[in-house]
Design an enzyme around this catalytic site. Structure first.
Site, PDB file in Angstrom:
ATOM      1  N   LYS A   1     -82.067  53.824 -49.397  1.00 16.51           N
ATOM      2  CA  LYS A   1     -82.302  53.850 -48.234  1.00 16.51           C
ATOM      3  C   LYS A   1     -82.743  55.360 -47.647  1.00 16.51           C
ATOM      4  O   LYS A   1     -81.951  56.391 -48.083  1.00 16.51           O
ATOM      5  CB  LYS A   1     -81.161  53.520 -47.302  1.00 16.51           C
TER       6      LYS A   1
ATOM      7  N   LYS B   1    -116.886  38.795 -45.113  1.00 17.70           N
ATOM      8  CA  LYS B   1    -116.116  38.000 -45.625  1.00 17.70           C
ATOM      9  C   LYS B   1    -116.481  36.561 -46.256  1.00 17.70           C
ATOM     10  O   LYS B   1    -115.772  35.632 -46.814  1.00 17.70           O
ATOM     11  CB  LYS B   1    -114.426  37.545 -45.152  1.00 17.70           C
TER      12      LYS B   1
ATOM     13  N   PHE C   1    -109.338  34.022 -39.432  1.00 14.87           N
ATOM     14  CA  PHE C   1    -108.669  34.085 -38.169  1.00 14.87           C
ATOM     15  C   PHE C   1    -109.190  35.494 -37.823  1.00 14.87           C
ATOM     16  O   PHE C   1    -109.233  36.441 -38.520  1.00 14.87           O
ATOM     17  CB  PHE C   1    -107.222  33.856 -37.865  1.00 14.87           C
TER      18      PHE C   1
ATOM     19  N   ASN D   1     -95.843  42.840 -38.622  1.00 21.15           N
ATOM     20  CA  ASN D   1     -96.347  42.595 -37.364  1.00 21.15           C
ATOM     21  C   ASN D   1     -95.651  41.505 -36.894  1.00 21.15           C
ATOM     22  O   ASN D   1     -94.517  40.774 -37.178  1.00 21.15           O
ATOM     23  CB  ASN D   1     -97.757  42.357 -37.588  1.00 21.15           C
TER      24      ASN D   1
ATOM     25  N   PRO E   1    -105.344  45.373 -50.569  1.00 17.48           N
ATOM     26  CA  PRO E   1    -106.702  44.408 -50.739  1.00 17.48           C
ATOM     27  C   PRO E   1    -106.863  43.364 -49.512  1.00 17.48           C
ATOM     28  O   PRO E   1    -105.762  43.169 -48.896  1.00 17.48           O
ATOM     29  CB  PRO E   1    -106.315  43.422 -52.018  1.00 17.48           C
ATOM     30  N   ASP E   2    -107.953  43.084 -49.320  1.00 10.28           N
ATOM     31  CA  ASP E   2    -108.363  42.118 -48.204  1.00 10.28           C
ATOM     32  C   ASP E   2    -108.442  40.772 -49.055  1.00 10.28           C
ATOM     33  O   ASP E   2    -109.558  40.227 -49.771  1.00 10.28           O
ATOM     34  CB  ASP E   2    -109.786  42.372 -47.632  1.00 10.28           C
TER      35      ASP E   2
ATOM     36  N   ASP F   1    -102.751  45.562 -43.364  1.00  3.98           N
ATOM     37  CA  ASP F   1    -103.971  45.991 -44.170  1.00  3.98           C
ATOM     38  C   ASP F   1    -103.574  47.330 -44.913  1.00  3.98           C
ATOM     39  O   ASP F   1    -104.195  47.597 -45.941  1.00  3.98           O
ATOM     40  CB  ASP F   1    -104.771  46.641 -43.186  1.00  3.98           C
TER      41      ASP F   1
HETATM   42  N1  CTP Z   1    -107.001  38.900 -44.001  1.00  6.36           N
HETATM   43  C1  CTP Z   1    -106.805  39.280 -45.263  1.00  6.36           C
HETATM   44  N2  CTP Z   1    -106.462  40.390 -46.053  1.00  6.36           N
HETATM   45  C2  CTP Z   1    -106.383  41.359 -45.407  1.00  6.36           C
HETATM   46  C3  CTP Z   1    -106.747  41.591 -43.772  1.00  6.36           C
HETATM   47  C4  CTP Z   1    -107.175  40.045 -43.134  1.00  6.36           C
HETATM   48  O1  CTP Z   1    -107.150  37.989 -45.989  1.00  6.36           O
HETATM   49  N3  CTP Z   1    -105.902  42.498 -45.969  1.00  6.36           N
HETATM   50  C5  CTP Z   1    -107.632  37.909 -43.201  1.00  6.36           C
HETATM   51  C6  CTP Z   1    -106.661  37.529 -42.116  1.00  6.36           C
HETATM   52  O2  CTP Z   1    -105.807  36.367 -42.524  1.00  6.36           O
HETATM   53  C7  CTP Z   1    -107.675  36.939 -41.093  1.00  6.36           C
HETATM   54  C8  CTP Z   1    -108.981  37.505 -41.162  1.00  6.36           C
HETATM   55  O3  CTP Z   1    -108.789  38.218 -42.598  1.00  6.36           O
HETATM   56  O4  CTP Z   1    -108.052  35.468 -41.555  1.00  6.36           O
HETATM   57  C9  CTP Z   1    -109.124  38.668 -40.343  1.00  6.36           C
HETATM   58  O5  CTP Z   1    -107.998  39.332 -40.139  1.00  6.36           O
HETATM   59  P1  CTP Z   1    -107.842  40.581 -39.249  1.00  6.36           P
HETATM   60  O6  CTP Z   1    -106.596  41.301 -39.235  1.00  6.36           O
HETATM   61  O7  CTP Z   1    -108.426  39.956 -37.794  1.00  6.36           O
HETATM   62  O8  CTP Z   1    -108.991  41.494 -39.813  1.00  6.36           O
HETATM   63  P2  CTP Z   1    -109.255  42.541 -40.572  1.00  6.36           P
HETATM   64  O9  CTP Z   1    -110.439  42.315 -41.603  1.00  6.36           O
HETATM   65  O10 CTP Z   1    -108.093  43.207 -41.025  1.00  6.36           O
HETATM   66  O11 CTP Z   1    -109.814  43.683 -39.768  1.00  6.36           O
HETATM   67  P3  CTP Z   1    -109.220  44.573 -38.604  1.00  6.36           P
HETATM   68  O12 CTP Z   1    -107.875  44.575 -38.762  1.00  6.36           O
HETATM   69  O13 CTP Z   1    -110.050  45.846 -38.364  1.00  6.36           O
HETATM   70  O14 CTP Z   1    -109.556  43.867 -37.190  1.00  6.36           O
END
Ligand code: CTP
Length: 400
Positions: A289, A342, A324, A210, A306-307, A279
């Protein structure tokens, strides 16, 4: 951190003096008050006049003000300073300090000093490695003197090895860290910051990533460190230089970032997840390749990552958790939901479609949302300012 600090710089006779001229100039530019004292040997390398002009004050180099008259005024230097910095510090001054000798102005002032002393040894590798010098350094450390270790590299004497005086920005960062850890309002706190985007490999040469530059997370890490926190920065790939006095762990994938975060998590007091975490990751990473196919479309199947923040939130004990939320629509509702899901104490929400906000910009336009539902809107400001405001809120809220 260096503003209004009273620093006595003790200059001894080494070739690295040329860096100390610049150092004194930079210290003054940062608002420090500097008085220079020189050994007689140092005056053979540069005249006191140079340091007098750079420091804006007369240089002390002798105990005898003329006509063999003893000049006690210089001992007042020992009382005046907040800090004594000996740079470059020769083997000779280290030996004198270790023995408590006071046979010239610099050694006398240092013996009378009651405030912290930092020495920056710089000399030939052989002299540095000599057991006498090493033992003197150990003695000084045991007595509370701080040693800024010399760096390795080509030396004036023609050899390459340890003994170089670190470059001026390194010395300045060290001094800032030194004062921050004594006086900063975040001293004693352990802060973990994640920054930049994670990358998920597709094959050996391609990845899913990204646009995150890491600027926001790096600004937070730098700011917390300048306030005296012990900072661990866990960063995805970024073109930025890691801030000084910060432990930086470089990672690439979300799983690697999770592993690094989980390892530091039990120890830390504050977590700021500024990273743009991928994500999803490609299910199969090709070992070679991937070649162009005849079909017009290529399908890459992705699995959920994982989140990280959610995982940390579920295991929260004492940590203050900041997330964030970079959104393109329904900013407040989405951010609020993330706080709940979270288990966050605070979230920094920004609409990345706004001018001057989000990825790669130097500024940001953010709202702070808290677990109690309160919302604060901030004006457009630099990422350094956002970092400062954010850390102010962390400090204020942690106390409750
Ligand atoms: N985050 C994380 N792990 C992930 C995705 C996000 O720790 N797999 C954290 C980011 O660092 C940020 C927060 O969760 O502090 C929110 O991230 P964001 O990308 O805005 O949200 P998502 O939970 O991924 O939801 P979406 O992409 O659907 O908006």
């Amino acid at each position: 951190m260096l503003k209004d600090k009273k620093i006595v710089v003790g200059v001894t006779g080494g070739i690295a003096i040329y860096k100390v001229v610049d150092l004194v100039s930079k210290l003054r530019k940062q608002g420090a008050e500097v008085r220079v004292m020189m050994t007689e040997h140092a005056t053979k390398f540069v005249t006191p006049l140079l340091f007098q002009e750079i420091s804006g004050h007369k240089v002390a180099s002798t105990m005898w003000s003329g006509n063999d008259e003893f000049n006690v005024e210089h001992i007042a230097l020992a009382e005046w300073a907040d800090l004594f910095l000996v740079a470059p510090a020769t083997a000779n001054i280290l030996a004198k300090m270790a023995c408590g000798l006071a046979d010239d102005l610099v050694s006398t002032v240092l013996l009378a000093a009651k405030k912290p002393v930092i020495v920056c040894p710089a000399m030939n590798t052989g002299m540095l490695e000599n057991i006498a010098t090493q033992s003197n350094l150990q003695t000084l450390k045991k007595r509370g003197v701080t040693v800024l270790d010399p760096e390795a590299g080509p030396l004036a004497c023609g050899v390459t090895g340890a003994g170089r005086l670190p470059e001026v920005p390194t010395i300045l960062a060290f001094l800032e860290g030194f004062f921050a850890q004594r006086e900063g309002d975040m001293r004693g706190l352990k802060v973990m910051v994640s920054a930049a985007g994670t990358r998920e490999p597709i094959d050996p040469v391609r990845f899913v990533g990204n646009r995150s530059s890491g600027k926001m997370g790096y600004a937070i890490a730098r700011s917390a460190s300048l306030r005296g926190a012990q900072v661990t920065l866990i960063s995805g790939p970024s073109a930025l230089t890691p801030p000084p006095n910060v432990t930086t762990i470089q990672v690439e994938t979300t799983q690697q970032m999770l592993d690094a975060c989980a390892k530091s998590y039990p120890e830390v007091d504050v977590v700021v997840m500024a990273a743009a975490v991928a994500d999803y990751r490609p299910r199969d990473v090709a070992t070679q390749k991937i070649k162009k196919q005849n079909e017009d479309a290529l399908t890459v199947v992705m699995d959920k990552n994982p989140d990280i923040l959610k995982t940390l939130g579920a295991e929260k004990t004492h940590q203050f958790l900041v997330g964030f939320a970079a959104e393109t629509q329904n900013l407040l509702a989405n951010a609020r939901e993330k706080v709940q899901k979270k288990h966050l104490d605070m979230i920094v929400a920004n609409d990345v479609t706004m001018a001057g906000a989000g990825f790669n910009a130097d500024t940001n336009v953010v709202k702070f949302l808290y677990a109690d539902g309160q919302v604060e809107e901030l004006a457009k400001m630099s990422k350094d300012e956002v970092a400062r405001e954010l850390l102010d809120r962390v400090l204020a809220r942690r106390k409750h």
